[in-house]
Structure formats: structure tokens, C-alpha cells
Design an enzyme around this catalytic site. Structure first.
Site, mmCIF file in Angstrom:
data_model
loop_
_atom_site.group_PDB
_atom_site.id
_atom_site.type_symbol
_atom_site.label_atom_id
_atom_site.label_comp_id
_atom_site.label_asym_id
_atom_site.label_seq_id
_atom_site.Cartn_x
_atom_site.Cartn_y
_atom_site.Cartn_z
ATOM 1 C CG ASP A 100 1.893 0.692 -7.457
ATOM 2 O OD1 ASP A 100 0.683 0.641 -7.167
ATOM 3 O OD2 ASP A 100 2.663 -0.288 -7.370
ATOM 4 C CG ASP A 101 -0.411 1.835 -3.938
ATOM 5 O OD1 ASP A 101 -1.064 1.289 -4.836
ATOM 6 O OD2 ASP A 101 0.024 1.221 -2.947
ATOM 7 C CB CYS A 142 -1.809 -3.255 -8.112
ATOM 8 S SG CYS A 142 -1.205 -2.512 -6.602
ATOM 9 C CG HIS A 196 0.958 -6.471 -9.520
ATOM 10 N ND1 HIS A 196 0.551 -5.624 -8.523
ATOM 11 C CD2 HIS A 196 1.114 -7.686 -8.956
ATOM 12 C CE1 HIS A 196 0.469 -6.294 -7.395
ATOM 13 N NE2 HIS A 196 0.809 -7.541 -7.632
ATOM 14 C CG ASP A 360 -2.086 1.050 -9.129
ATOM 15 O OD1 ASP A 360 -1.991 1.969 -8.282
ATOM 16 O OD2 ASP A 360 -1.569 -0.070 -8.956
ATOM 17 C CG ASN A 361 -4.372 1.147 -5.948
ATOM 18 O OD1 ASN A 361 -3.834 0.207 -6.517
ATOM 19 N ND2 ASN A 361 -3.763 1.838 -5.001
HETATM 20 CA CA CA Z 1 -1.386 0.026 -6.645
#
Ligand code: CA
Length: 555
Positions: A100-101, A142, A196, A360-361
Site C-alpha cells: 500500500d502506497d 487505492c 478496500h 497500489d499507487n
Molecule cells: Ca494505496
């Protein structure tokens, strides 16, 4: 387009004068196509070369994105898969690792790691022994990325545009997920960690195709109100109690498709420390059981880290050179990647398992200094490269030749088609014809020793706003979202001020200008005229034929 092209070739003296006009005309046509769906009928059929001679992708089904055709690499990949199938007697396993991130530049293999005080030897090993992609594209945040990865569809088509918050109405129940098709095709399917994609009844992982789930439904910082940096709630037990009584799932869930879900307890700042260790335990157990059953598995392992607020597990506290929670957590994530891949080797199933590692980003820079690093301009929340270009590593010993690096395009939606392709499922036979699939089967790109990407273009959206497209190393944008201001210009995230810059069109050469600072829209007018403009027009036609779930804003 064709008529203008003919006119140009008839009178070369007019080229200089005509080119800028062509660029603007192409852009005008393309944006009009998206806004008013006014492309001539018939554009959605056949190969892209009918639209422009420089475009090569071929459309095999009206509701599937056209793909480049490389017959030789397709044959090589098919032969490899067939040989493996004869050897193992079953379809290959698929393990997807989504951090994540995580920033593109955080990983050692992408220039970070040791250079940032947080070595990532296990992830680097996957890159060294597998295929490292330098142009893997996520969505700006996300939820849309996870929707794209699971459904093979752009977020404007699935309607999942923005990160869902506590008790949000995000709903993926009407979409068809790869996990569901794979489960029906004999796979055991599991999701570990962050979901999410909706808390609503009917939209939870075990209700849309995953046989097993252990994780949470939202995003980790939503459960961490008593984080030390938030004294408003942390220092006020009454407020904290009120917040905790609000609707919205704060649960750590354990669920099966057959038995439904149950809560293992509520997540808070204190116990969020060990979430990723729990998810790793669950994934290990899932893989062991699937291997024992002799069934192929599809496991989506989704880290809660390195999204803020990071709370590294005790063993990782102070492990980074800077002793900060972000970099300690990068080391923890890397360690878990090592655990899971080692297990595949111990069980002697690594040679029958495709592993995909990604984020995811781009980095969430609002939470600086608890943030990742990108060499590109922009951050999470934008379609500047910093927001959407993410690490992408494929590892499959014996099947993917080690040491490969490719700048071929890979979009998150491609995991849908590629997973089904590996399982021997033809998506055109199982996906209803009322919906458009933006993903492309990239099996031959991954498996052929010198495979090239089967994808001709990537399209960019920021929530419901159409932004542009990349073709080869040219990126054209019709409106640009910038974040930050003053001395932190271009830094930011979802919490920061966003400025939409309407343009007549920018076009960047991502090789000579990876930071997207110098438009060459007019100087290189042929690219928008013959490639990007027509690509946008065809994309618009697909939206006309298969109306998206949301109204798309253009400029
Ligand atoms: Ca994310």
C-alpha cells in the site's frame, strides 16, 4: 484523419503549417469523442491499423481491449505452459503481492533500498531472478487500483473511483472478479490483508469470489484515531468512544465463502502493529493447505503497510538507517516477501507459481516524512507519473527468464486477463458481452524469453476525469491534476490541495523528460495526430458502445 493525412501527403509544402492544426484537430476529435460519444460508427471493430497506420493492436472481441499480436512469442509462451502442465498436472498458482502506497523509488531494484537506508534484498532478488518492469501503471489511489486489478476494468466502468472511507457505499457486487472465475475454474482463492473495495453486505471479499479471507475492509489509518500524532482523539477518551461507536467496520475479519465472516476483534493503533505479521501467517497457512490439497491457488496478499500510520512490528523497530517508522516498515514488508517466496521454494511449488509484486499507487506525500520516494513528478492522487507508475516485478523460476528488464506497458487491469489466461480460462467465453474489459492477457510478454508487451496504450483517469494516454514513450494529457503549492509544489496526496490545469493538450516524452515538465505537443505533432488522438477516439468509441457507470468529465 485519413482525409487530412492524404491532403498532407499531396502537398508537403503545407506540412509545417498543417501539423499544429492536425494536433489540435486530433485532440479536439478525441475529447469530443469522450465527451459527446460522437465518433463515427464502426471504429470499435477490427484492428487499430484501420484507424491509423502506426497503431498495431488487434481487436479480437468487440468488448475486449485490442492487443498487439506477436505470434512467435505467443507460441513460445504456450509451449512453455503446456510443458509445465504436463509436468505438474495442474494449472499454475498465482500469488499477487500488493504493497500500500509504496513508492517506485523505495525498492532497491528501482534505485532505493540501501540508498535510502532501507535495504530490500528479498524484493530485489525477485527482480534479479525475474522480469522487472519499468512501466507498470496503477490508478492514482487505492480503491480504483484494486478495482482495476480484480475486475480488468477501468474504474469509470466499475464505478469505484475514489478510496472508500469508513461505512462508505463503495460497491463491487455487480462486477465480475477474477477470483470468482478462478474459483469456478477449480482454484482455491484467498485474500489476505487489505480489501478496500467496499464494506457493504454483498461487496465483501468472501461474497464476490474469494473462498477465504483474513483482513480488514477499509484502510488502516481509519482505525488509528488514537495515534500519538492525533491528540484530539487520542487525548479525549469520550470522543474516541464516540468515534468508535459510529457505523463502519473496524474489524479484523476471518471469513470463508461457505461459512461467512466473523470478527476476530477491532483494529486500533496498538494492535495494528502486528497486522502484517498476521496476514503473512494467514497467507503461509493458505499456501500450505492449497499445496497439500493439490489444488491450484490464487492468493491476493495485500499489505496494510506502508500506508500511514505505519506501526512496525517489534522485530523491525529501528532496523532502518534512519530509524523511522516508514523505512522500518519497508524492511518488514521486504521480510514478508522473503517469507512467502521461501515457502514456495520449501514446498517445491515455486516453479508452478507466478508471483507479481507491486504497489497500489505512488507515495502518499501528505504524510511526510512518513512517505515513500518516487523519481517522477507528482504523487498519489495524481496521474502524473509519480502517482501512477509503480514497481512491477514478475518472478517465476524456470518459466520467466531471470534478469529481464522491460519498459513495456503493463496496466493493473492486465492481471485479470493474465490470471485467467494462465488458468486456461478464455475470458471472452465467461465475461458477459454487456461489459467492456480493458485488461490484456500479458502471458506471452511474461513467459517468452524476449517477450514484448502486448499492450499498445495506457489510459489515465483521475476519478471521473479523463486525463490522457501513453503510447510508447509519449504521454498526452488533456488536463493535468497538480498537487501541493509553494515550496512543496508537486508533492502531496489526497489530503492536499489539487489544482486542475485545463490545457489544449500537453505531450511529454517520458524518456527525455520523465518529470513531465516540457510539452512537445506541437513540436511532435505527428504523435498526437497519428497515434494518441486516434487512440483516444477509439477509447471514446468503446465508452459509447459500453456506457461507463459514471459520467466522465473531460477538461
Ligand atoms: Ca494505496
Amino acid at each position: 484523419m485519413t482525409k487530412r493525412g492524404d491532403a498532407q501527403s499531396r502537398d508537403s509544402r503545407k506540412i509545417k503549417r498543417i501539423k499544429p492544426l492536425l494536433a489540435v484537430a486530433a485532440l479536439g476529435t478525441a475529447t469530443a469523442a469522450l465527451a459527446q460519444m460522437s465518433v463515427p460508427a464502426g471504429l470499435t471493430l477490427g484492428s487499430m491499423s484501420r484507424v491509423s497506420p502506426v497503431l498495431k493492436a488487434v481487436r479480437t472481441h468487440e468488448n475486449f481491449e485490442p492487443a498487439l499480436a506477436f505470434p512467435e512469442q505467443a507460441r513460445a509462451a504456450a509451449a512453455k505452459l503446456a510443458a509445465l502442465r504436463r509436468h505438474t498436472g495442474r494449472a499454475p498458482n498465482i500469488l499477487i503481492l500488493v504493497v500500500d502506497d509504496l513508492g517506485y523509488g523505495d525498492v532497491g531494484a528501482y534505485g532505493g533500498g540501501e540508498a535510502l537506508g532501507a535495504p530490500t534484498p528479498h524484493i530485489d532478488r525477485l527482480a534479479r531472478e525475474g522480469l522487472k518492469l519499468t512501466s507498470t501503471y496503477s490508478q492514482p489511489s487505492c480503491t480504483p487500483t484494486r478495482a482495476a486489478l480484480n475486475t480488468g476494468r477501468l474504474p469509470v466502468r466499475s464505478g469505484l473511483l475514489k478510496p472508500s472511507l469508513l461505512n462508505d457505499t463503495a460497491d463491487i457486487s455487480s462486477e465480475l472478479l477474477a477470483s470468482k472465475l478462478l474459483s469456478q475454474g477449480g482454484y482455491v482463492t484467498g485474500l489476505s490483508g487489505k480489501w478496500h473495495l467496499g464494506e457493504k453486505e454483498g461487496s465483501r471479499p468472501w461474497q464476490v469470489g474469494f473462498d477465504e479471507f483474513e483482513g480488514f475492509l477499509g484502510v488502516v489509518n481509519a482505525y488509528q484515531e488514537e495515534h500519538p500524532s492525533q491528540p484530539d482523539a487520542a487525548g479525549d477518551p469520550e470522543l474516541l468512544e464516540e468515534l468508535r461507536s459510529m457505523p463502519g467496520s473496524r474489524d479484523l475479519w476471518r471469513a470463508t465463502k461457505a461459512g461467512g465472516g466473523r470478527s476476530l476483534g477491532k483494529i486500533n493503533w496498538e494492535n495494528s502493529r502486528d497486522l502484517d505479521q498476521k496476514f503473512a501467517d494467514f497467507s503461509e497457512d493458505f499456501i500450505r493447505r492449497a499445496a497439500k490439497q493439490g489444488k491450484p491457488f490464487y492468493l491476493s496478499h495485500n499489505f496494510s503497510k506502508v500506508h500511514y500510520f505505519n506501526h512496525p512490528s517489534q522485530r523491525f523497530v529501528g532496523r532502518s538507517a534512519t530509524k523511522d517508522v516508514y523505512r522500518d516498515s519497508v524492511i518488514e514488508v521486504d521480510d514478508i516477501v522473503g517469507r512467502l517466496t521461501r515457502l514456495l521454494e520449501e514446498l517445491k511449488i515455486a516453479d508452478n507459481t507466478l508471483v507479481f509484486f507491486t504497489s497500489d499507487n505512488g507515495p502518499e506525500e501528505d504524510s511526510y516524512p512518513e512517505t515513500g520516494v518516487t523519481p517522477f513528478r507528482g504523487a498519489k492522487g495524481t496521474t502524473l507519473e509519480g502517482g501512477v507508475r509503480v514497481p512491477g516485478i514478475f518472478w517465476w523460476p524456470g518459466m520467466i527468464k531471470g534478469g529481464r528488464v522491460s519498459d513495456g506497458l503493463f496496466d493493473m487491469t492486465d492481471m485479470f486477463n493474465t490470471s485467467l489466461g494462465l488458468a486456461g480460462i478464455d475470458p471472452s467465453q465467461v465475461v458477459p458481452t454487456d461489459r467492456y474489459i480493458d485488461g490484456i492477457d500479458q502471458t506471452s510478454f511474461l513467459l517468452a524469453d524476449n517477450g514484448q508487451s502486448d499492450r499498445e496504450a495506457v489510459f489515465f483517469y483521475n476519478a471521473d476525469m479523463f486525463v490522457g494516454a501513453r503510447w510508447r514513450y509519449y504521454k498526452m494529457v488533456v488536463s493535468e491534476v497538480q498537487v501541493g503549492s509553494g515550496n512543496v509544489r508537486d508533492m502531496g496526496g489526497l489530503d492536499n490541495a489539487q489544482t486542475i490545469i485545463p490545457t489544449n493538450g500537453f505531450m511529454y516524452n517520458l524518456y527525455t523528460d520523465p518529470k513531465e515538465r516540457r510539452s512537445e505537443m506541437i513540436a511532435k505533432a505527428w504523435a498526437p495526430s497519428y497515434a494518441l488522438g486516434p487512440l483516444l477516439a477509439v477509447h471514446g468509441a468503446s465508452l459509447r458502445k459500453y456506457p461507463p457507470k459514471v459520467f466522465i468529465r473531460v477538461r
